[in-house]
Motif scaffolding. Structure first.
Motif, PDB file in Angstrom:
ATOM      1  N   ILE A  44      55.896  41.972  34.972  1.00 44.11           N
ATOM      2  CA  ILE A  44      55.569  40.619  35.442  1.00 44.11           C
ATOM      3  C   ILE A  44      55.836  40.591  36.944  1.00 44.11           C
ATOM      4  CG2 ILE A  44      56.079  38.161  35.243  1.00 44.11           C
ATOM      5  CD1 ILE A  44      57.128  38.679  32.426  1.00 44.11           C
ATOM      6  N   PRO A  45      54.803  40.627  37.775  1.00 38.19           N
ATOM      7  CA  PRO A  45      55.026  40.628  39.221  1.00 38.19           C
ATOM      8  C   PRO A  45      55.704  39.338  39.672  1.00 38.19           C
ATOM      9  CG  PRO A  45      52.701  40.309  38.720  1.00 38.19           C
ATOM     10  CD  PRO A  45      53.363  40.644  37.429  1.00 38.19           C
ATOM     11  N   THR A  46      56.624  39.464  40.602  1.00 37.70           N
ATOM     12  CA  THR A  46      57.400  38.292  41.020  1.00 37.70           C
ATOM     13  C   THR A  46      57.123  37.869  42.459  1.00 37.70           C
ATOM     14  OG1 THR A  46      59.238  39.728  41.665  1.00 37.70           O
ATOM     15  CG2 THR A  46      59.269  38.829  39.420  1.00 37.70           C
ATOM     16  N   THR A  47      56.503  38.751  43.249  1.00 36.61           N
ATOM     17  CA  THR A  47      56.247  38.399  44.654  1.00 36.61           C
ATOM     18  C   THR A  47      54.797  38.672  45.022  1.00 36.61           C
ATOM     19  OG1 THR A  47      56.944  40.614  45.370  1.00 36.61           O
ATOM     20  CG2 THR A  47      58.611  38.864  45.376  1.00 36.61           C
ATOM     21  N   SER A  48      54.253  37.827  45.884  1.00 30.77           N
ATOM     22  CA  SER A  48      52.880  37.988  46.358  1.00 30.77           C
ATOM     23  C   SER A  48      52.780  39.183  47.302  1.00 30.77           C
ATOM     24  CB  SER A  48      52.443  36.710  47.086  1.00 30.77           C
ATOM     25  OG  SER A  48      51.252  36.930  47.812  1.00 30.77           O
ATOM     26  N   SER A  49      51.604  39.777  47.345  1.00 33.32           N
ATOM     27  CA  SER A  49      51.351  40.857  48.308  1.00 33.32           C
ATOM     28  C   SER A  49      50.683  40.320  49.568  1.00 33.32           C
ATOM     29  CB  SER A  49      50.484  41.952  47.679  1.00 33.32           C
ATOM     30  OG  SER A  49      49.236  41.419  47.248  1.00 33.32           O
ATOM     31  N   ASN A  50      50.748  38.995  49.753  1.00 32.91           N
ATOM     32  CA  ASN A  50      50.247  38.344  50.969  1.00 32.91           C
ATOM     33  C   ASN A  50      48.761  38.635  51.215  1.00 32.91           C
ATOM     34  OD1 ASN A  50      52.798  37.185  51.664  1.00 32.91           O
ATOM     35  ND2 ASN A  50      53.446  39.195  52.427  1.00 32.91           N
ATOM     36  N   GLN A  51      47.985  38.499  50.139  1.00 28.49           N
ATOM     37  CA  GLN A  51      46.530  38.632  50.210  1.00 28.49           C
ATOM     38  C   GLN A  51      46.078  40.049  50.562  1.00 28.49           C
ATOM     39  OE1 GLN A  51      44.361  36.300  49.414  1.00 28.49           O
ATOM     40  NE2 GLN A  51      45.340  34.323  49.704  1.00 28.49           N
ATOM     41  N   PHE A  90      44.841  53.952  42.330  1.00 31.12           N
ATOM     42  CA  PHE A  90      44.355  52.606  42.040  1.00 31.12           C
ATOM     43  C   PHE A  90      44.894  51.655  43.097  1.00 31.12           C
ATOM     44  CE2 PHE A  90      48.250  52.927  39.417  1.00 31.12           C
ATOM     45  CZ  PHE A  90      48.963  51.814  39.869  1.00 31.12           C
ATOM     46  N   LYS A  91      44.279  50.467  43.184  1.00 28.30           N
ATOM     47  CA  LYS A  91      44.717  49.435  44.110  1.00 28.30           C
ATOM     48  C   LYS A  91      45.078  48.192  43.317  1.00 28.30           C
ATOM     49  CE  LYS A  91      41.684  50.959  47.877  1.00 28.30           C
ATOM     50  NZ  LYS A  91      40.599  50.552  48.818  1.00 28.30           N
ATOM     51  N   LEU A  92      46.003  47.410  43.853  1.00 28.35           N
ATOM     52  CA  LEU A  92      46.301  46.129  43.222  1.00 28.35           C
ATOM     53  C   LEU A  92      46.655  45.097  44.289  1.00 28.35           C
ATOM     54  CD1 LEU A  92      49.629  45.517  43.170  1.00 28.35           C
ATOM     55  CD2 LEU A  92      49.570  47.219  41.356  1.00 28.35           C
ATOM     56  N   ILE A  93      46.442  43.851  43.911  1.00 30.49           N
ATOM     57  CA  ILE A  93      46.818  42.726  44.761  1.00 30.49           C
ATOM     58  C   ILE A  93      47.559  41.735  43.878  1.00 30.49           C
ATOM     59  CG2 ILE A  93      44.618  41.519  44.393  1.00 30.49           C
ATOM     60  CD1 ILE A  93      44.807  40.465  47.254  1.00 30.49           C
ATOM     61  N   TYR A 114      42.199  55.573  36.117  1.00 36.16           N
ATOM     62  CA  TYR A 114      42.660  54.411  35.361  1.00 36.16           C
ATOM     63  C   TYR A 114      41.447  53.594  34.932  1.00 36.16           C
ATOM     64  CZ  TYR A 114      47.598  55.215  36.096  1.00 36.16           C
ATOM     65  OH  TYR A 114      48.859  55.748  36.034  1.00 36.16           O
ATOM     66  N   SER A 115      41.675  52.632  34.023  1.00 40.76           N
ATOM     67  CA  SER A 115      40.564  51.843  33.483  1.00 40.76           C
ATOM     68  C   SER A 115      39.807  51.126  34.585  1.00 40.76           C
ATOM     69  CB  SER A 115      41.085  50.834  32.458  1.00 40.76           C
ATOM     70  OG  SER A 115      41.721  51.495  31.388  1.00 40.76           O
ATOM     71  N   PHE A 116      40.534  50.646  35.601  1.00 42.49           N
ATOM     72  CA  PHE A 116      39.913  49.991  36.740  1.00 42.49           C
ATOM     73  C   PHE A 116      40.480  50.599  38.008  1.00 42.49           C
ATOM     74  CE2 PHE A 116      39.933  46.908  33.277  1.00 42.49           C
ATOM     75  CZ  PHE A 116      38.599  46.532  33.225  1.00 42.49           C
ATOM     76  N   ARG A 117      39.696  50.538  39.079  1.00 41.45           N
ATOM     77  CA  ARG A 117      40.175  51.037  40.369  1.00 41.45           C
ATOM     78  C   ARG A 117      40.979  49.972  41.110  1.00 41.45           C
ATOM     79  NH1 ARG A 117      37.377  55.648  41.995  1.00 41.45           N
ATOM     80  NH2 ARG A 117      36.704  56.744  40.111  1.00 41.45           N
ATOM     81  N   SER A 118      40.713  48.681  40.808  1.00 37.13           N
ATOM     82  CA  SER A 118      41.409  47.589  41.497  1.00 37.13           C
ATOM     83  C   SER A 118      41.885  46.573  40.460  1.00 37.13           C
ATOM     84  CB  SER A 118      40.491  46.896  42.505  1.00 37.13           C
ATOM     85  OG  SER A 118      40.061  47.801  43.496  1.00 37.13           O
ATOM     86  N   TYR A 119      43.101  46.045  40.666  1.00 38.37           N
ATOM     87  CA  TYR A 119      43.688  45.088  39.740  1.00 38.37           C
ATOM     88  C   TYR A 119      44.108  43.830  40.501  1.00 38.37           C
ATOM     89  CZ  TYR A 119      43.970  48.979  36.455  1.00 38.37           C
ATOM     90  OH  TYR A 119      43.664  50.030  35.623  1.00 38.37           O
ATOM     91  N   PHE A 120      43.743  42.656  39.943  1.00 33.35           N
ATOM     92  CA  PHE A 120      44.160  41.367  40.475  1.00 33.35           C
ATOM     93  C   PHE A 120      45.258  40.819  39.576  1.00 33.35           C
ATOM     94  CE2 PHE A 120      39.991  41.991  42.216  1.00 33.35           C
ATOM     95  CZ  PHE A 120      40.013  41.398  43.477  1.00 33.35           C
ATOM     96  N   LEU A 121      46.458  40.669  40.112  1.00 31.78           N
ATOM     97  CA  LEU A 121      47.602  40.213  39.330  1.00 31.78           C
ATOM     98  C   LEU A 121      48.107  38.886  39.882  1.00 31.78           C
ATOM     99  CD1 LEU A 121      49.546  43.601  39.155  1.00 31.78           C
ATOM    100  CD2 LEU A 121      47.694  42.806  37.672  1.00 31.78           C
ATOM    101  N   GLU A 122      48.728  38.083  39.010  1.00 34.88           N
ATOM    102  CA  GLU A 122      49.258  36.782  39.416  1.00 34.88           C
ATOM    103  C   GLU A 122      50.764  36.772  39.234  1.00 34.88           C
ATOM    104  OE1 GLU A 122      48.616  32.007  38.468  1.00 34.88           O
ATOM    105  OE2 GLU A 122      47.265  33.503  37.615  1.00 34.88           O
ATOM    106  N   THR A 123      51.466  36.212  40.202  1.00 36.44           N
ATOM    107  CA  THR A 123      52.922  36.161  40.122  1.00 36.44           C
ATOM    108  C   THR A 123      53.363  35.402  38.873  1.00 36.44           C
ATOM    109  OG1 THR A 123      52.934  34.187  41.518  1.00 36.44           O
ATOM    110  CG2 THR A 123      53.307  36.300  42.610  1.00 36.44           C
ATOM    111  N   ASN A 124      54.458  35.897  38.282  1.00 41.64           N
ATOM    112  CA  ASN A 124      55.091  35.275  37.112  1.00 41.64           C
ATOM    113  C   ASN A 124      54.207  35.255  35.875  1.00 41.64           C
ATOM    114  OD1 ASN A 124      57.405  34.640  38.725  1.00 41.64           O
ATOM    115  ND2 ASN A 124      56.272  32.896  39.564  1.00 41.64           N
ATOM    116  N   GLN A 125      53.170  36.089  35.876  1.00 36.36           N
ATOM    117  CA  GLN A 125      52.300  36.229  34.716  1.00 36.36           C
ATOM    118  C   GLN A 125      52.332  37.682  34.243  1.00 36.36           C
ATOM    119  OE1 GLN A 125      50.571  33.674  33.180  1.00 36.36           O
ATOM    120  NE2 GLN A 125      51.574  32.292  34.650  1.00 36.36           N
ATOM    121  N   ALA A 126      52.609  37.866  32.938  1.00 37.00           N
ATOM    122  CA  ALA A 126      52.647  39.228  32.397  1.00 37.00           C
ATOM    123  C   ALA A 126      51.280  39.883  32.560  1.00 37.00           C
ATOM    124  CB  ALA A 126      53.037  39.193  30.918  1.00 37.00           C
ATOM    125  N   ILE A 127      51.277  41.122  32.997  1.00 34.99           N
ATOM    126  CA  ILE A 127      50.005  41.816  33.208  1.00 34.99           C
ATOM    127  C   ILE A 127      49.590  42.528  31.927  1.00 34.99           C
ATOM    128  CG2 ILE A 127      50.549  42.137  35.654  1.00 34.99           C
ATOM    129  CD1 ILE A 127      51.168  45.030  35.086  1.00 34.99           C
TER     130      ILE A 127
END
Length: 255
Positions: free
Chosen positions: A172-179, A202-205, A114-127
């Motif tokens: 659009i992620p709706t729940t946190s992955s608790n860090q 890939f990994k995401l948070i 994938y384009s990145f190995r790790s992704y930082f996503l924010e709740t209620n924000q379209a990725i």
């Protein structure tokens, strides 16, 4: 792309009647090389004649041991493993008992990315959609063999969706992955032969806005307890980092 020619000449030697000795001629022969598509970390079988003359270096040159290992070898059969594909296509010269020669190109497929190995996503924000790199030679090689389908494990977090036709991740992620980072394994397989598959990961948070703010690295003024060319801190950690790079590389900080 330049292939790899699997045939060499060896000096003329006398034959032996000993049962455990190979019957040597002017060259070895490769009657078959299976499977027809090679995968990294998978096995292959060569059948033929005088195969005890062969080694990975014989077939692949000085770096042959880097690409291939032989598991067992007899005069008529070699069982081996592909460790790393040296190129997207490998040329094999098949020599039949009737001395007919046929050059055969075998696809050799590794992992895709994938384009990145790790992704930082924010709740209620379209990725921003993330997807497999289209120009990856292994993925393209699989596509050249026929229609493919993607799969993913485990299931993505709530609000994030995976397209099995393209491997693209949206939503659009709706729940946190608790860090915590989560790892996901993606496969691309041939529809006509599901056992023929290649892999990616890939990994995401997923962070709330507050969690995102607490991970943000901020530059501070150097103090006696936090000295360095560019000291940084983040609210999640009690550490003081010597530089921004050190801060964003920490498991508790960085985006």
């Amino acid at each position: 792309m330049e292939g790899i020619l699997l045939t060499v000449k060896v000096p003329q030697v006398e034959t032996s009647n000993e049962p455990n000795e190979p019957t040597l001629g002017n060259e070895f022969e490769i009657h078959s090389f299976t499977p027809n598509v090679l995968l990294e970390n998978s096995n292959f079988v060569i059948t033929g004649k005088n195969l005890l003359l062969l080694s990975p270096k014989t077939l692949w040159g000085e770096v042959g041991d880097k690409y291939v290992s032989f598991i067992s070898t007899t005069d008529q059969e070699i069982k081996g493993q592909v460790k790393v594909c040296p190129s997207p296509m490998i040329e094999v010269q098949i020599v039949s008992p009737s001395n007919r020669k046929e050059k055969r190109l075998l696809p050799c497929l590794g992992s895709f990315y994938y384009s990145f190995r790790s992704y930082f996503l924010e709740t209620n924000q379209a990725i921003s959609n993330f997807e497999p790199r289209a120009l990856n030679p292994s993925l393209q090689g699989l596509v050249n063999l026929g229609e493919i389908v993607f799969g993913i494990e485990p299931q993505l977090p709530s609000g994030i969706f995976f397209d099995s036709n393209t491997g693209i991740v949206t939503g659009i992620p709706t729940t946190s992955s608790n860090q915590m980072f989560q790892s996901f394994q993606v496969t691309a397989s041939l529809k006509s032969n599901p056992e023929l598959k290649i892999h990616s990961e890939f990994k995401l948070i997923v962070l709330t806005s507050e969690e995102k703010n607490n991970r943000t690295c901020r530059e501070i003024t150097a103090t006696s307890t936090c000295n360095g060319p560019s000291p940084h801190v983040c609210s999640n950690s009690s550490k003081c980092f010597m530089s921004k790079l050190a801060c964003i590389s920490d498991i508790e900080c960085g985006l």
